[in-house]
Scaffold this motif. Structure first.
Motif, mmCIF file in Angstrom:
data_model
loop_
_atom_site.group_PDB
_atom_site.id
_atom_site.type_symbol
_atom_site.label_atom_id
_atom_site.label_comp_id
_atom_site.label_asym_id
_atom_site.label_seq_id
_atom_site.Cartn_x
_atom_site.Cartn_y
_atom_site.Cartn_z
ATOM 1 N N ASN A 1 46.901 43.366 48.192
ATOM 2 C CA ASN A 1 47.709 42.516 47.520
ATOM 3 C C ASN A 1 48.528 42.803 46.606
ATOM 4 N N PRO A 2 49.865 43.111 46.615
ATOM 5 C CA PRO A 2 50.758 43.652 45.803
ATOM 6 C C PRO A 2 51.018 42.452 44.384
ATOM 7 N N GLY A 3 50.436 41.160 44.462
ATOM 8 C CA GLY A 3 50.533 40.621 43.956
ATOM 9 C C GLY A 3 51.798 39.446 43.206
ATOM 10 N N PRO A 4 52.213 38.762 42.378
ATOM 11 C CA PRO A 4 51.801 38.052 41.848
ATOM 12 C C PRO A 4 50.274 37.769 41.587
ATOM 13 N N LEU A 5 49.993 36.792 42.660
ATOM 14 C CA LEU A 5 48.374 36.447 42.647
ATOM 15 C C LEU A 5 47.958 37.473 42.514
ATOM 16 N N ASP A 6 46.704 36.802 42.214
ATOM 17 C CA ASP A 6 45.685 37.957 42.138
ATOM 18 C C ASP A 6 44.964 37.809 43.143
ATOM 19 N N SER A 7 44.018 39.178 43.651
ATOM 20 C CA SER A 7 43.068 38.588 44.900
ATOM 21 C C SER A 7 41.629 37.737 45.228
#
Length: 92
Positions: A61-67
């Motif tokens: 996951n590169p973001g911007p959503l957190d894991s």
């Protein structure tokens, strides 16, 4: 409505349609997996596989959503995939 806002909402609408397309493509593969599991008399649920999926998607996951957000989304996808497999078993 502001032109920038309207344009961004149109972009979101396009992305949403792509997400639906990808979810349905995934469901087609889930359907094939369900048939394999049924032939092999395997359980619908594979906890180790689900843990591996969650670990893989969070690690990539590169973001911007957190894991944690990604994990919640994928838990829902996995839950719906199990539900779909169970429905397939009932219809066969």
């Amino acid at each position: 409505m502001q032109p920038d806002l309207a344009d961004r909402r149109r972009r979101i609408d396009e992305i949403d349609l792509k997400i639906v397309e990808l979810l349905n493509r995934r469901a087609q593969v889930v359907k094939q997996i369900a048939h394999c599991k049924r032939r092999s008399r395997m359980s619908v649920t594979d906890a180790a596989r689900e843990r591996a999926v969650l670990k893989r998607v969070c690690a990539n996951n590169p973001g911007p959503l957190d894991s944690e957000a990604v994990a919640r989304i994928f838990r829902t996808i996995l839950r719906e995939s199990r539900r779909f497999q169970k429905l397939l078993r009932l219809t066969r």
